[in-house]
Scaffold this motif. Sequence first.
Motif, PDB file in Angstrom:
ATOM      1  N   ARG A 105      20.914 -33.783  15.311  1.00 19.44           N
ATOM      2  CA  ARG A 105      20.247 -34.976  15.840  1.00 19.44           C
ATOM      3  C   ARG A 105      18.742 -34.728  15.946  1.00 19.44           C
ATOM      4  O   ARG A 105      17.935 -35.594  15.658  1.00 19.44           O
ATOM      5  N   GLY A 106      18.369 -33.480  16.348  1.00 24.74           N
ATOM      6  CA  GLY A 106      16.943 -33.126  16.466  1.00 24.74           C
ATOM      7  C   GLY A 106      16.232 -33.238  15.137  1.00 24.74           C
ATOM      8  O   GLY A 106      15.152 -33.821  15.054  1.00 24.74           O
ATOM      9  N   ILE A 107      16.869 -32.723  14.093  1.00 29.98           N
ATOM     10  CA  ILE A 107      16.272 -32.799  12.746  1.00 29.98           C
ATOM     11  C   ILE A 107      16.191 -34.261  12.301  1.00 29.98           C
ATOM     12  O   ILE A 107      15.215 -34.696  11.689  1.00 29.98           O
ATOM     13  N   GLY A 108      17.240 -35.012  12.622  1.00 32.14           N
ATOM     14  CA  GLY A 108      17.255 -36.441  12.265  1.00 32.14           C
ATOM     15  C   GLY A 108      16.104 -37.179  12.913  1.00 32.14           C
ATOM     16  O   GLY A 108      15.407 -37.975  12.261  1.00 32.14           O
ATOM     17  N   HIS A 109      15.885 -36.890  14.209  1.00 32.27           N
ATOM     18  CA  HIS A 109      14.757 -37.518  14.929  1.00 32.27           C
ATOM     19  C   HIS A 109      13.435 -37.107  14.295  1.00 32.27           C
ATOM     20  O   HIS A 109      12.531 -37.938  14.113  1.00 32.27           O
ATOM     21  N   ALA A 110      13.316 -35.818  13.988  1.00 34.90           N
ATOM     22  CA  ALA A 110      12.072 -35.309  13.400  1.00 34.90           C
ATOM     23  C   ALA A 110      11.808 -35.982  12.049  1.00 34.90           C
ATOM     24  O   ALA A 110      10.682 -36.378  11.752  1.00 34.90           O
ATOM     25  N   LEU A 111      12.869 -36.157  11.258  1.00 31.34           N
ATOM     26  CA  LEU A 111      12.733 -36.799   9.945  1.00 31.34           C
ATOM     27  C   LEU A 111      12.287 -38.247  10.113  1.00 31.34           C
ATOM     28  O   LEU A 111      11.402 -38.737   9.398  1.00 31.34           O
ATOM     29  N   CYS A 112      12.897 -38.903  11.095  1.00 35.02           N
ATOM     30  CA  CYS A 112      12.544 -40.304  11.379  1.00 35.02           C
ATOM     31  C   CYS A 112      11.073 -40.389  11.801  1.00 35.02           C
ATOM     32  O   CYS A 112      10.313 -41.235  11.305  1.00 35.02           O
ATOM     33  N   ASP A 113      10.661 -39.490  12.716  1.00 35.41           N
ATOM     34  CA  ASP A 113       9.252 -39.467  13.175  1.00 35.41           C
ATOM     35  C   ASP A 113       8.308 -39.217  11.997  1.00 35.41           C
ATOM     36  O   ASP A 113       7.261 -39.862  11.879  1.00 35.41           O
TER      37      ASP A 113
END
Lengths: 158, 174
Positions: B10-18
């Motif tokens: 989820r952290g990587i997903g958020h980072a990718l989205c950001d």
Amino acid sequence: MNRFSKWRGHPWLALAVRVYLAGVFLFACVHKIANPSEFAMDIATYDILPLVLINPMAICLPWVELGAGILLLIGYRSKGAALAIAGMMFMFLVAIILALSKDIEMSCGCFASQAMESDPIGTWTVFRDSSWLLMAVYVIILDRHPMGIETWMNARRS
Amino acid sequence: MHHRHARSTRGIGHALCDAMIMTAICSALGLAVNAWIHPHPLKLIADKPYETMVPCPVPGGKATALPCTDQRLYAKDSFIIDARDKASFDAWNVKGSMNVPFDYLDPTPPEMIEQVARKAASSHARRVVVYGDGQDPDTGEQLAKEISGKGIKNVFFVVGGAEAIRSKVDGGKP
């Protein structure tokens, strides 16, 4: 590995890495934003992108560097910024390695449109960009409690 | 373990989205600044290919290397040419030398070559000695080959260029 990932010094080390990477990218974007035509020439010299993509790349990329640099510096959405920087570094590395494989003698174009003699692409450029890529990956993976505006805002909220 | 893995994904997903949102905003900002604010805007699509390969003239004549210790350099029957730019020539030059700045992109004008030939002939020189910046490639060597290629005989160039001569003549002092 587990002991390394649990090390309490990561936020401090990551802060130093973030500030360093931010400095590099903020410094790198200034000349490119001021002289997009020179940066477009640098991109064209790599002989990788089709003509239609050279100018959009020359216009947008320095601003992404600026945005990522600012976010890393202030510690807001720093993982996202580090991921963007890792993506750019990977792209630059591929471009440099391709140019080297084609025996193109040229300036890196990373910081300013310098003469070929002062900043030529080569093994050193590959090593330098690889180290920056590793730093960005370090921030993404191990900076779990980043110091900066985001931490401060979360602390205020809670 | 599953929780930790899910949290990390989820952290990587958020980072990718950001990262994607930041890239989109910054790109839009860059395009807007280029379109409306930048004093020297760039066309969004280039209308002609960039000329990244500039052909350099290849000097074709023969020129002999001359060490800066060779007495022929200081002989009266040598016609000396300085191939460096005018600023470097004005700062320091060999006494009696003529400045013919060598440009890697533009061939030396024919009238300049004629002038060199005329002056060399009128000074009863037996050889033409060219010195340049001493770099690699050396402007002196390039100009010497160019002059030689235009038909002038007995052309030499000084190995190490102006710096080598200067250190020999006055120990590097201005």
